[in-house]
Design a protein around this motif. Structure first.
Motif, mmCIF file in Angstrom:
data_model
loop_
_atom_site.group_PDB
_atom_site.id
_atom_site.type_symbol
_atom_site.label_atom_id
_atom_site.label_comp_id
_atom_site.label_asym_id
_atom_site.label_seq_id
_atom_site.Cartn_x
_atom_site.Cartn_y
_atom_site.Cartn_z
ATOM 1 N N ILE A 133 63.332 -82.936 88.088
ATOM 2 C CA ILE A 133 63.158 -84.244 87.438
ATOM 3 C C ILE A 133 64.298 -85.183 87.813
ATOM 4 O O ILE A 133 65.459 -84.780 87.875
ATOM 5 C CB ILE A 133 63.111 -84.072 85.910
ATOM 6 N N LEU A 134 63.912 -86.433 88.028
ATOM 7 C CA LEU A 134 64.872 -87.504 88.300
ATOM 8 C C LEU A 134 64.646 -88.616 87.285
ATOM 9 O O LEU A 134 63.528 -89.121 87.148
ATOM 10 C CB LEU A 134 64.677 -88.045 89.720
ATOM 11 N N ALA A 189 62.434 -92.519 95.878
ATOM 12 C CA ALA A 189 62.428 -91.259 95.131
ATOM 13 C C ALA A 189 62.172 -90.050 96.016
ATOM 14 O O ALA A 189 62.614 -88.947 95.703
ATOM 15 C CB ALA A 189 61.378 -91.316 94.026
ATOM 16 N N SER A 190 61.473 -90.249 97.130
ATOM 17 C CA SER A 190 61.125 -89.119 97.991
ATOM 18 C C SER A 190 62.040 -88.963 99.205
ATOM 19 O O SER A 190 61.808 -88.079 100.032
ATOM 20 C CB SER A 190 59.670 -89.256 98.463
ATOM 21 N N ARG A 191 63.059 -89.788 99.323
ATOM 22 C CA ARG A 191 63.985 -89.665 100.457
ATOM 23 C C ARG A 191 64.723 -88.325 100.407
ATOM 24 O O ARG A 191 65.165 -87.901 99.342
ATOM 25 C CB ARG A 191 65.022 -90.785 100.424
ATOM 26 N N ASN A 200 68.017 -88.230 98.584
ATOM 27 C CA ASN A 200 67.999 -88.314 97.124
ATOM 28 C C ASN A 200 67.547 -87.007 96.466
ATOM 29 O O ASN A 200 67.442 -86.934 95.248
ATOM 30 C CB ASN A 200 67.087 -89.460 96.655
ATOM 31 N N ALA A 201 67.284 -85.982 97.266
ATOM 32 C CA ALA A 201 66.828 -84.697 96.720
ATOM 33 C C ALA A 201 67.855 -84.090 95.772
ATOM 34 O O ALA A 201 67.502 -83.413 94.808
ATOM 35 C CB ALA A 201 66.507 -83.730 97.853
ATOM 36 N N ALA A 202 69.148 -84.354 96.024
ATOM 37 C CA ALA A 202 70.198 -83.797 95.170
ATOM 38 C C ALA A 202 70.222 -84.438 93.785
ATOM 39 O O ALA A 202 70.810 -83.887 92.852
ATOM 40 C CB ALA A 202 71.561 -83.960 95.842
ATOM 41 N N LEU A 203 69.599 -85.614 93.631
ATOM 42 C CA LEU A 203 69.565 -86.290 92.332
ATOM 43 C C LEU A 203 68.586 -85.629 91.357
ATOM 44 O O LEU A 203 68.679 -85.828 90.147
ATOM 45 C CB LEU A 203 69.188 -87.768 92.505
ATOM 46 N N TYR A 204 67.648 -84.857 91.874
ATOM 47 C CA TYR A 204 66.672 -84.165 91.029
ATOM 48 C C TYR A 204 67.321 -82.955 90.358
ATOM 49 O O TYR A 204 68.014 -82.180 90.995
ATOM 50 C CB TYR A 204 65.472 -83.707 91.860
ATOM 51 N N LYS A 205 67.059 -82.819 89.077
ATOM 52 C CA LYS A 205 67.574 -81.679 88.313
ATOM 53 C C LYS A 205 66.435 -80.688 88.086
ATOM 54 O O LYS A 205 65.360 -81.072 87.610
ATOM 55 C CB LYS A 205 68.111 -82.137 86.948
ATOM 56 N N PRO A 206 66.636 -79.415 88.401
ATOM 57 C CA PRO A 206 65.577 -78.417 88.200
ATOM 58 C C PRO A 206 65.244 -78.283 86.707
ATOM 59 O O PRO A 206 66.136 -78.328 85.854
ATOM 60 C CB PRO A 206 66.176 -77.113 88.732
#
Length: 194
Positions: free
Chosen positions: A12-13, A25-27, A30-36
């Motif tokens: 989730i972001l 959002a899909s770059r 920016n994957a590191a900004l998502y929290k599992p």
């Protein structure tokens, strides 16, 4: 297995301003900004918030599993739900958008997905004036259709029973001129509407 409600690969972001687009959002950067999202916490519930949320769901099927599935969000109090699937047009739906915007004529939000044997990411952008609760269930397409049919049948039986009870008591109240039966009919009508 015909449905899964505890998906393993969800992250989730939070978009506090609500102005982030899908491209951003899909770059990959920016994957590191998502929290599992931990599976042991159950369904996604962010509470009452003004933020929009990007939910990334990674899906992969076994080689012998069917390719066509349905991703369902069984919570109808979401104002905006945008669904992004790989190589597919975006689906913009939600409680404040027309019912015709839904891929399935269903009380909840359901999206057809074609899952590959390699991991693919599907994105949901969710915002709401109500609680941002996003339970996610993945169904095999045929199982989803059976589930919807069975649920609709049970609801029809329930409301049919209420209607029969209402009509019966209404006729009793009118023929016996007893106010109690008429009041009970009003109670059944209000209960059914509630």
């Amino acid at each position: 297995m015909s449905s899964l409600s505890a998906l393993q690969n969800i992250s989730i972001l939070e978009d506090k301003q609500g102005d982030m687009g899908f491209e951003q959002a899909s770059r990959p950067e920016n994957a590191a900004l998502y929290k599992p999202w931990p599976v042991d916490q159950g369904q996604i519930n962010m509470g009452f918030t003004q933020s929009a949320y990007w939910i990334r769901v990674g899906l992969q099927r076994a080689a012998d599993a069917p390719a066509n599935w349905v991703l369902e969000v069984p919570f109808f109090l979401l104002n905006q739900v945008d669904f992004y699937a790989p190589q597919r047009p975006v689906v913009r739906t939600g409680g404040e958008r027309p019912l015709a915007s839904r891929p399935f004529l269903h009380r909840f939000f359901a999206f057809p997905v074609e899952i590959d044997t390699q991991t693919q990411h599907f994105y949901l952008r969710v915002s709401s004036h109500h609680s941002v609760t996003v339970p996610i269930t993945l169904w095999q397409e045929q199982a989803f259709r059976h589930h919807v049919q069975n649920t609709t049948l049970l609801q029809a039986l329930y409301f049919g029973g209420l209607l029969a009870l209402l009509i019966y008591n209404l006729f009793l109240g009118l023929s016996l001129k007893d106010l109690r039966f008429l009041l009970y009919s009003v109670f059944i009508a209000v209960f059914g509407l509630g």
